[in-house]
Structure formats: structure tokens, C-alpha cells
Design a protein around this motif. Sequence first.
Motif, PDB file in Angstrom:
ATOM      1  N   MET A   1     -24.873   3.256  -5.327  1.00 18.43           N
ATOM      2  CA  MET A   1     -23.442   3.024  -5.299  1.00 18.43           C
ATOM      3  C   MET A   1     -22.724   4.142  -4.542  1.00 18.43           C
ATOM      4  O   MET A   1     -21.774   3.873  -3.839  1.00 18.43           O
ATOM      5  N   GLN A   2     -23.201   5.362  -4.701  1.00 23.39           N
ATOM      6  CA  GLN A   2     -22.553   6.477  -4.018  1.00 23.39           C
ATOM      7  C   GLN A   2     -22.659   6.333  -2.499  1.00 23.39           C
ATOM      8  O   GLN A   2     -21.686   6.541  -1.785  1.00 23.39           O
ATOM      9  N   ALA A   3     -23.826   5.966  -2.020  1.00 21.30           N
ATOM     10  CA  ALA A   3     -24.002   5.767  -0.576  1.00 21.30           C
ATOM     11  C   ALA A   3     -23.134   4.625  -0.070  1.00 21.30           C
ATOM     12  O   ALA A   3     -22.604   4.683   1.047  1.00 21.30           O
ATOM     13  N   PHE A   4     -22.953   3.606  -0.891  1.00 14.58           N
ATOM     14  CA  PHE A   4     -22.126   2.453  -0.543  1.00 14.58           C
ATOM     15  C   PHE A   4     -20.668   2.885  -0.344  1.00 14.58           C
ATOM     16  O   PHE A   4     -20.041   2.551   0.663  1.00 14.58           O
ATOM     17  N   THR A   5     -20.138   3.656  -1.286  1.00 12.55           N
ATOM     18  CA  THR A   5     -18.742   4.094  -1.183  1.00 12.55           C
ATOM     19  C   THR A   5     -18.559   5.105  -0.049  1.00 12.55           C
ATOM     20  O   THR A   5     -17.537   5.074   0.633  1.00 12.55           O
ATOM     21  N   ILE A   6     -19.537   5.959   0.156  1.00 16.95           N
ATOM     22  CA  ILE A   6     -19.455   6.906   1.272  1.00 16.95           C
ATOM     23  C   ILE A   6     -19.439   6.158   2.600  1.00 16.95           C
ATOM     24  O   ILE A   6     -18.703   6.529   3.520  1.00 16.95           O
ATOM     25  N   SER A   7     -20.195   5.089   2.688  1.00 21.13           N
ATOM     26  CA  SER A   7     -20.196   4.265   3.901  1.00 21.13           C
ATOM     27  C   SER A   7     -18.822   3.651   4.149  1.00 21.13           C
ATOM     28  O   SER A   7     -18.364   3.593   5.293  1.00 21.13           O
ATOM     29  N   ILE A   8     -18.176   3.206   3.096  1.00 19.43           N
ATOM     30  CA  ILE A   8     -16.829   2.638   3.226  1.00 19.43           C
ATOM     31  C   ILE A   8     -15.862   3.705   3.727  1.00 19.43           C
ATOM     32  O   ILE A   8     -15.092   3.482   4.672  1.00 19.43           O
ATOM     33  N   ILE A   9     -15.891   4.863   3.108  1.00 22.94           N
ATOM     34  CA  ILE A   9     -14.993   5.955   3.483  1.00 22.94           C
ATOM     35  C   ILE A   9     -15.238   6.383   4.923  1.00 22.94           C
ATOM     36  O   ILE A   9     -14.286   6.565   5.698  1.00 22.94           O
ATOM     37  N   ASN A  10     -16.488   6.530   5.308  1.00 26.12           N
ATOM     38  CA  ASN A  10     -16.807   6.935   6.676  1.00 26.12           C
ATOM     39  C   ASN A  10     -16.385   5.885   7.693  1.00 26.12           C
ATOM     40  O   ASN A  10     -15.911   6.220   8.775  1.00 26.12           O
ATOM     41  N   TYR A  11     -16.542   4.620   7.350  1.00 24.31           N
ATOM     42  CA  TYR A  11     -16.121   3.549   8.255  1.00 24.31           C
ATOM     43  C   TYR A  11     -14.604   3.580   8.452  1.00 24.31           C
ATOM     44  O   TYR A  11     -14.115   3.451   9.575  1.00 24.31           O
ATOM     45  N   LEU A  12     -13.872   3.767   7.354  1.00 20.72           N
ATOM     46  CA  LEU A  12     -12.412   3.847   7.453  1.00 20.72           C
ATOM     47  C   LEU A  12     -11.992   5.033   8.316  1.00 20.72           C
ATOM     48  O   LEU A  12     -11.078   4.918   9.138  1.00 20.72           O
ATOM     49  N   ALA A  13     -12.649   6.155   8.139  1.00 23.35           N
ATOM     50  CA  ALA A  13     -12.296   7.352   8.896  1.00 23.35           C
ATOM     51  C   ALA A  13     -12.653   7.214  10.381  1.00 23.35           C
ATOM     52  O   ALA A  13     -11.884   7.627  11.248  1.00 23.35           O
ATOM     53  N   LYS A  14     -13.799   6.620  10.654  1.00 23.76           N
ATOM     54  CA  LYS A  14     -14.274   6.544  12.037  1.00 23.76           C
ATOM     55  C   LYS A  14     -13.559   5.470  12.855  1.00 23.76           C
ATOM     56  O   LYS A  14     -13.129   5.728  13.980  1.00 23.76           O
ATOM     57  N   TYR A  15     -13.425   4.290  12.310  1.00 17.66           N
ATOM     58  CA  TYR A  15     -12.906   3.170  13.100  1.00 17.66           C
ATOM     59  C   TYR A  15     -11.409   2.933  12.934  1.00 17.66           C
ATOM     60  O   TYR A  15     -10.792   2.304  13.788  1.00 17.66           O
ATOM     61  N   TYR A  16     -10.822   3.421  11.858  1.00 17.26           N
ATOM     62  CA  TYR A  16      -9.392   3.223  11.639  1.00 17.26           C
ATOM     63  C   TYR A  16      -8.625   4.539  11.627  1.00 17.26           C
ATOM     64  O   TYR A  16      -7.431   4.554  11.362  1.00 17.26           O
ATOM     65  N   TYR A  17      -9.314   5.643  11.890  1.00 19.36           N
ATOM     66  CA  TYR A  17      -8.702   6.970  11.984  1.00 19.36           C
ATOM     67  C   TYR A  17      -7.878   7.328  10.752  1.00 19.36           C
ATOM     68  O   TYR A  17      -6.772   7.848  10.858  1.00 19.36           O
ATOM     69  N   ILE A  18      -8.432   7.031   9.610  1.00 21.74           N
ATOM     70  CA  ILE A  18      -7.784   7.366   8.350  1.00 21.74           C
ATOM     71  C   ILE A  18      -8.406   8.661   7.833  1.00 21.74           C
ATOM     72  O   ILE A  18      -9.625   8.837   7.867  1.00 21.74           O
ATOM     73  N   ASN A  19      -7.569   9.544   7.366  1.00 20.46           N
ATOM     74  CA  ASN A  19      -8.015  10.807   6.793  1.00 20.46           C
ATOM     75  C   ASN A  19      -9.003  10.537   5.663  1.00 20.46           C
ATOM     76  O   ASN A  19      -8.817   9.596   4.887  1.00 20.46           O
ATOM     77  N   HIS A  20     -10.041  11.358   5.548  1.00 23.60           N
ATOM     78  CA  HIS A  20     -11.058  11.153   4.510  1.00 23.60           C
ATOM     79  C   HIS A  20     -10.442  11.147   3.105  1.00 23.60           C
ATOM     80  O   HIS A  20     -10.842  10.350   2.258  1.00 23.60           O
ATOM     81  N   ASP A  21      -9.481  12.025   2.865  1.00 17.37           N
ATOM     82  CA  ASP A  21      -8.852  12.073   1.541  1.00 17.37           C
ATOM     83  C   ASP A  21      -8.084  10.788   1.243  1.00 17.37           C
ATOM     84  O   ASP A  21      -8.119  10.276   0.128  1.00 17.37           O
ATOM     85  N   GLU A  22      -7.409  10.262   2.232  1.00 15.01           N
ATOM     86  CA  GLU A  22      -6.684   9.000   2.048  1.00 15.01           C
ATOM     87  C   GLU A  22      -7.653   7.845   1.842  1.00 15.01           C
ATOM     88  O   GLU A  22      -7.399   6.950   1.032  1.00 15.01           O
ATOM     89  N   ALA A  23      -8.750   7.861   2.570  1.00 10.43           N
ATOM     90  CA  ALA A  23      -9.763   6.816   2.408  1.00 10.43           C
ATOM     91  C   ALA A  23     -10.361   6.860   1.007  1.00 10.43           C
ATOM     92  O   ALA A  23     -10.589   5.820   0.391  1.00 10.43           O
TER      93      ALA A  23
END
Length: 59
Positions: A1-23
Motif C-alpha cells: 500500500m505504501q508503494a501504491f500511495t507513493i506512486s500516486i504522489i510521484n505521478y501528481l508531482a511529475k506530470y501535474y507539477y503539484i508540490n509533494h506536500d500538496e499531493a
Amino acid sequence: MQAFTISIINYLAKYYYINHDEAKEMVNDEWDYIEQEYINAKETPKDIAKYLISLYMVA
């Protein structure tokens, strides 16, 4: 589950330029939905990230 959520956060940060904290906050706010989709194994992290973007862009 942790890897799953980290993948979501990283995808948001990389492709939508959202700050990691906001993601992280987006993931925390929608935790119940994300957890349910993880259990059901219906959605990929990319699909959930797109859902979060559509949800937050409307709001």
C-alpha cells in the motif's frame, strides 16, 4: 500500500507539477477511496492520480 500511495504522489508531482506536500494532502483527504480501490485492485496509481486531479480541479 505504501508503494501504491507513493506512486500516486510521484505521478501528481511529475506530470501535474503539484508540490509533494500538496499531493500528500490530496492523498490523505481521499484516503478511503484510495484504500478501497487498492483493495479491489481495479485502479492503477495513474488512474487514481487522474481522478484526484479531476476532483480537485472542479473544486
